[in-house]
Each structure stands twice: as structure tokens, then as C-alpha cells.
Design an enzyme around this catalytic site. Structure first.
Site, short mmCIF file in Angstrom:
data_model
loop_
_atom_site.label_atom_id
_atom_site.label_comp_id
_atom_site.label_asym_id
_atom_site.label_seq_id
_atom_site.Cartn_x
_atom_site.Cartn_y
_atom_site.Cartn_z
N ARG A 114 -5.12 12.37 8.40
CA ARG A 114 -4.18 12.93 9.24
C ARG A 114 -3.22 13.60 7.88
NH1 ARG A 114 -0.09 10.98 12.12
NH2 ARG A 114 0.85 9.47 10.65
N ARG A 132 5.93 17.87 10.75
CA ARG A 132 7.08 17.79 11.80
C ARG A 132 7.57 19.02 11.98
NH1 ARG A 132 10.55 13.40 7.91
NH2 ARG A 132 8.94 11.81 8.12
N ARG A 167 3.76 14.82 -10.87
CA ARG A 167 5.41 15.01 -10.67
C ARG A 167 6.26 14.58 -11.76
NH1 ARG A 167 6.75 10.20 -6.21
NH2 ARG A 167 6.10 8.45 -7.83
N GLU A 197 4.72 12.24 -14.68
CA GLU A 197 3.63 11.21 -14.05
C GLU A 197 2.47 12.10 -14.35
OE1 GLU A 197 6.13 8.47 -10.95
OE2 GLU A 197 4.10 9.56 -10.64
N TYR A 254 -3.29 -3.03 -2.18
CA TYR A 254 -2.07 -2.48 -2.35
C TYR A 254 -1.01 -2.78 -1.16
CZ TYR A 254 1.77 0.66 -2.67
OH TYR A 254 2.94 1.38 -2.76
N ASP A 284 3.15 -2.60 -0.11
CA ASP A 284 4.42 -1.92 -0.52
C ASP A 284 5.55 -3.10 -0.69
OD1 ASP A 284 4.66 0.70 -0.38
OD2 ASP A 284 4.35 0.93 1.82
C1 LIG Z 1 2.95 3.31 -9.31
C2 LIG Z 1 3.50 2.39 -7.89
C3 LIG Z 1 4.67 2.73 -7.16
C4 LIG Z 1 4.86 2.16 -6.30
N1 LIG Z 1 6.09 2.48 -5.40
C5 LIG Z 1 6.45 1.90 -4.40
C6 LIG Z 1 7.44 2.10 -3.57
O1 LIG Z 1 8.06 3.51 -3.70
N2 LIG Z 1 7.94 1.51 -2.52
C7 LIG Z 1 7.31 0.34 -2.26
O2 LIG Z 1 7.73 -0.61 -1.32
N3 LIG Z 1 6.23 -0.38 -3.03
C8 LIG Z 1 5.93 0.44 -3.99
N4 LIG Z 1 4.84 -0.06 -5.02
C9 LIG Z 1 4.47 -1.33 -4.66
C10 LIG Z 1 5.15 -2.44 -5.55
O3 LIG Z 1 5.06 -2.27 -6.78
C11 LIG Z 1 4.54 -3.74 -5.12
O4 LIG Z 1 4.46 -4.04 -3.81
C12 LIG Z 1 5.18 -5.00 -5.85
O5 LIG Z 1 5.69 -4.79 -7.04
C13 LIG Z 1 4.09 -6.11 -5.95
O6 LIG Z 1 4.76 -7.45 -6.53
P1 LIG Z 1 3.71 -8.57 -6.76
O7 LIG Z 1 4.57 -9.86 -7.31
O8 LIG Z 1 2.83 -8.73 -6.16
O9 LIG Z 1 3.07 -8.06 -8.21
P2 LIG Z 1 3.88 -7.54 -10.06
O10 LIG Z 1 5.20 -7.16 -9.72
O11 LIG Z 1 2.82 -6.89 -10.71
O12 LIG Z 1 3.92 -9.18 -10.23
C14 LIG Z 1 2.85 -9.77 -11.24
C15 LIG Z 1 3.56 -10.35 -12.20
O13 LIG Z 1 2.41 -11.39 -12.85
C16 LIG Z 1 2.53 -11.26 -14.29
N5 LIG Z 1 1.41 -11.74 -14.74
C17 LIG Z 1 0.29 -11.27 -14.55
N6 LIG Z 1 -0.61 -12.19 -15.28
C18 LIG Z 1 -0.21 -12.96 -16.04
C19 LIG Z 1 -0.66 -14.23 -16.80
N7 LIG Z 1 -1.59 -14.28 -17.26
N8 LIG Z 1 0.37 -14.81 -17.23
C20 LIG Z 1 1.77 -14.86 -17.15
N9 LIG Z 1 2.16 -13.76 -16.09
C21 LIG Z 1 1.08 -12.92 -15.75
C22 LIG Z 1 2.74 -10.02 -14.46
O14 LIG Z 1 3.21 -9.60 -15.70
C23 LIG Z 1 3.72 -9.37 -13.35
O15 LIG Z 1 5.06 -9.65 -13.61
C24 LIG Z 1 4.48 0.89 -5.89
C25 LIG Z 1 3.27 0.34 -6.66
C26 LIG Z 1 2.90 1.15 -7.81
C27 LIG Z 1 1.81 0.72 -8.50
#
Ligand SMILES: Cc1cc2nc3c(=O)[nH]c(=O)nc-3n(C[C@H](O)[C@H](O)[C@H](O)COP(=O)(O)OP(=O)(O)OC[C@H]3O[C@@H](n4cnc5c(N)ncnc54)[C@H](O)[C@@H]3O)c2cc1C
Length: 371
Positions: A170, A174, A278, A304, A352, A354
Site C-alpha cells: 500500500r 494523507r 538520500r 547514502e 528487521y 525497529d
Molecule cells: C540503516 C538502518 C537504519 C535504521 N533506522 C532506524 C530508525 O530510524 N528507527 C528505528 O527504530 N530503528 C532503526 N533501525 C533498527 C536499529 O538499528 C535496530 O533496532 C537496533 O540497532 C538493533 O540492536 P541490536 O542490539 O539487536 O543489534 P546491534 O546494534 O547490531 O548490536 C549487535 C552487537 O553485537 C556485536 N557483535 C557481533 N558479533 C560479535 C562478536 N563475534 N563478538 C563480539 N561482539 C559482536 C556488534 O559489534 C554489535 O555491537 C535501523 C537499522 C538500519 C540497518
């Protein structure tokens, strides 16, 4: 020595670490990067908090999560209102009355609705066969050509005629004057940046940076009763079933010797010819600067580009197709057999999330785990 070893100082790992510590558990957090905060890491450049792994805007309808994050940071009143630049013509996003007024000169919601309906009828598409037909059947030719086509083709690296219709289910339209991109009750950016917010979550908790779990696995495993692993699930199993795929983004970040480059945090380039999708101007995520941004004489921008992902690149968006979904399920079966390890977060669950959803998921896990 520790109740939990937490692999990853991103949001998932940090929330779990905070909750476990507050419940009286002893935890050790490690991260392979030299910094905490994972994907939400913000780096200080010229006193501007630069979103290193892509622009992050916090938005949620979940009051529990909002109450939780505001314990660790004050949030500003940033509202995401991206602008589209089509060959120098500027349009408001998401599609709303400002957009329609600029596109067709219409003034009332009735006129806008009639114009969209006229364009949809002119196209006469009843069964869309590809993304182009799907988009035109939803919003008509003008919006498709100026605001959807080029951007989507750059994102996917393919012609819209060669993309399946289901990618766009969709296209919200607005009929109000409202440039607020998110329909969320709570929205903002942590004052002082995300890194500071995560540092507050980890206050008083032992964190070892520059520590790769796999380089020290046996030693680290021996330190704790349980492991919360937030890295990539396929990496944990040494890619034995093959690598899960991601969509990637490449950032080109530049410091400019001027206070104001584009007057907005996000400008989408919706024509096909401009190679980037962007430009983010990071200073505009911060609220309370004077209108021209003059209190900081410089500005930092990131262009980007959509790019192909290969093993070893920074993982961004999981690919939600059948092949990768099935492969993840196979890895999940292996993960379920690991008695001592809990897999969580965007990489551990190949999902994915947020930010609010990843925090909710970590809070849910702590409730189950620490009960
Ligand atoms: C481009 C992009 C834009 C985004 N924009 C938004 C937004 O505008 N709003 C929103 O709500 N969400 C957004 N998100 C989503 C958001 O980034 C995630 O929800 C959040 O960061 C996830 O947290 P996490 O702890 O699961 O993962 P991560 O932040 O990836 O943490 C995982 C950690 O594990 C560590 N790690 C991995 N492997 C190892 C290893 N072998 N040894 C030691 N450490 C390790 C990594 O270094 C990392 O620090 C976006 C995501 C992306 C990709």
C-alpha cells in the site's frame, strides 16, 4: 564468575545487561567494536552527533518502552519530515496535501482525492504485473514517476518493471497537511546522542570492547553460566549451512565548511540519475539550534548509496525472501539445541527490528529469564 556473558553492546545486549544487573545478576558485556551502542552508535564530529550506521529516529507507540528509554536519556522533539528532491523540484513526504499542492496546484482534500482517482482511472490497471503497475494503480502516474520510480530503482538496483508487485502493498496517501513521517505517539532523538543513552544503560556494568567472541570463545564461555548472543546467527555456526544475505547501504560522510547544507535532516533524491538515494544532514536531528544552524559553523552530511552485500560487509537489512527465511529456520533449529546460549536482537534472530521493538524484545526476554 558471571551469571551472563553478553555478546554485543547494542540495544538488545545493553537492555538485557541493565535488567539482569538490576535483578542482582553479575554480567560481563563484550563487543568486537571499539565502541558501545552497536548499530545506533553516534560519533562526535565537529560537536555534531553523526549517526555512523545510518540515520536513526526513535518512534514508538509502546508506552512501557518509552518510559524505559527516557530513564536513560532525555529526548528532543525531532519529527521526521523528509523532503523529496526530484531534479530540483522539492516535495513533502510522506505524500500529503503539501505534496499534492506542489504537484498539481490542488488546494482542498477533495480536489487532491479526485486528481489521484483520475490518474488511477486513466491507467486502468486492474491486475498489476510488476511494481510499476502496482504503484500506478495505487497513486497514479505523476506521483509514481516523480517520487517512487527512481528512488525504488536505485534501492533495488533494478527497473521497477522487473520488480514484483508485492514489494509495495500500500502507499499511504494523507489528505491532510501533515509532514510527520511516523504515526507514532512518541518520537524523538536522545539529547547528547544514542551512544550517551547506551552508556547510561551500561553504567556500572563491566564492558570489554575490541573483544571478538569467536577469537576467545572457549575462555569466555567458561566465565559465565549463560550466554546472550546478539551477533549474527550464521557466524555463530561458522556459516556451516551458508551465509544469510543482507541488503547493504554505503555511506559517504563529509564535513562541510558551512552551517547549513540542506536545511533538513533527510532529503531523498527520487530521480534515477542522481547516484545516491538520500543525503542526511546530521545536525538537524538536534533540536534547539538557531534556524540557520549557525551555532555550529560546520555541518556533516552523509550520502547514502544502495549497495550489494557480501560476507564481511556491515550487515544492514535482512532479506525477507523464501531462500533466506528457510535458511534462517535451519540455523534456528541449531540454535535451539544450544542449552547455554540465548540468541537475540536483529542479527541473532535475523529480523528487521525497529529500536523500540528490539528493546521490547529484550525486556520480554529478561522477564522470562530472570523470573
Ligand atoms: C540503516 C538502518 C537504519 C535504521 N533506522 C532506524 C530508525 O530510524 N528507527 C528505528 O527504530 N530503528 C532503526 N533501525 C533498527 C536499529 O538499528 C535496530 O533496532 C537496533 O540497532 C538493533 O540492536 P541490536 O542490539 O539487536 O543489534 P546491534 O546494534 O547490531 O548490536 C549487535 C552487537 O553485537 C556485536 N557483535 C557481533 N558479533 C560479535 C562478536 N563475534 N563478538 C563480539 N561482539 C559482536 C556488534 O559489534 C554489535 O555491537 C535501523 C537499522 C538500519 C540497518
Amino acid at each position: 564468575m558471571y551469571d551472563y556473558l553478553i555478546v554485543g553492546a547494542g540495544l538488545f545486549g545493553s537492555v538485557f545487561a541493565r535488567q539482569a544487573t538490576d535483578a542482582g545478576k553479575k554480567v560481563l558485556v563484550i563487543d568486537k567494536h571499539p565502541n558501545i551502542a552497536g548499530n545506533v552508535y553516534t560519533e562526535d564530529i565537529e560537536n555534531i552527533h553523526v549517526h555512523k550506521y545510518g540515520a536513526h529516529i526513535f518512534h514508538t507507540n509502546n508506552k512501557e518502552v518509552w518510559n524505559y528509554v527516557t530513564r536513560f536519556a532525555e529526548f528532543n522533539r525531532f519529527t521526521n519530515s523528509p523532503v523529496a528532491n526530484y531534479k530540483g523540484e522539492l516535495y513533502s513526504l510522506p505524500f500529503n496535501m503539501y505534496t499534492f499542492n506542489k504537484m498539481w496546484g490542488v488546494v482542498t482534500p477533495e480536489e487532491a482525492a479526485a486528481k489521484i482517482e483520475e490518474q488511477r482511472n486513466e491507467a486502468g490497471i486492474t491486475e498489476p504485473h510488476n511494481l510499476e503497475e502496482q504503484a500506478i494503480s495505487l497513486v497514479g502516474k505523476d506521483i509514481y514517476e516523480k517520487l517512487i520510480k527512481g528512488y525504488t530503482e536505485k534501492q533495488w538496483g533494478r527497473d521497477c518493471k522487473d520488480l514484483p508487485a508485492f514489494i509495495i502493498k500500500r502507499l499511504p496517501v494523507r489528505l491532510t497537511f501533515d509532514n510527520n513521517y511516523f504515526n507514532a505517539l512518541y518520537q524523538g532523538i536522545p539529547v547528547g546522542g544514542y551512544t550517551k543513552m547506551v552508556a547510561n544503560m551500561l553504567d556500572g556494568i563491566e564492558v570489554r570492547l575490541d573483544t571478538d567472541y569467536f577469537e576467545n570463545k572457549t575462555k569466555l564461555d567458561a566465565l559465565a553460566d549463560k550466554i546472550v548472543y546478539t551477533g549474527a546467527i550464521d557466524a555463530y555456526f561458522e556459516y556451516q549451512l551458508g551465509a544469510l544475505e543482507y541488503r547493504s547501504v554505503r555511506f559517504e560522510t563529509e564535513v562541510l565548511d558551512k552551517p547549513n547544507f540542506q536545511g533538513n535532516a533527510a532529503v531523498n533524491y527520487t530521480d534515477r540519475e542522481t547516484p545516491w538515494t538520500r543525503i542526511i544532514e546530521h545536525k538537524w536531528f538536534e533540536f534547539g539550534k538557531d534556524d540557520a544552524g549557525n551555532d555550529i559553523p560546520k555541518t556533516v552530511i552523509s550520502r547514502e548509496y544502495s549497495s550489494e552485500w557480501k560476507v564481511g560487509d556491515e550487515p544492514y537489512y535482512p532479506v525477507n525472501d523464501e531462500k533466506n527465511g528457510a535458511l534462517y529456520q535451519e540455523y534456528k533449529k541449531l540454535a535451539d539445541k544450544e542449552q547455554k546460549v540465548i540468541f537475540g536482537g536483529r542479527l541473532g534472530e535475523y529480523k528487521y527490528y525497529d529500536m523500540d521493538a528490539v528493546i521490547a524484545s529484550a525486556l520480554e526476554l529478561t522477564e522470562k529469564e530472570l523470573d
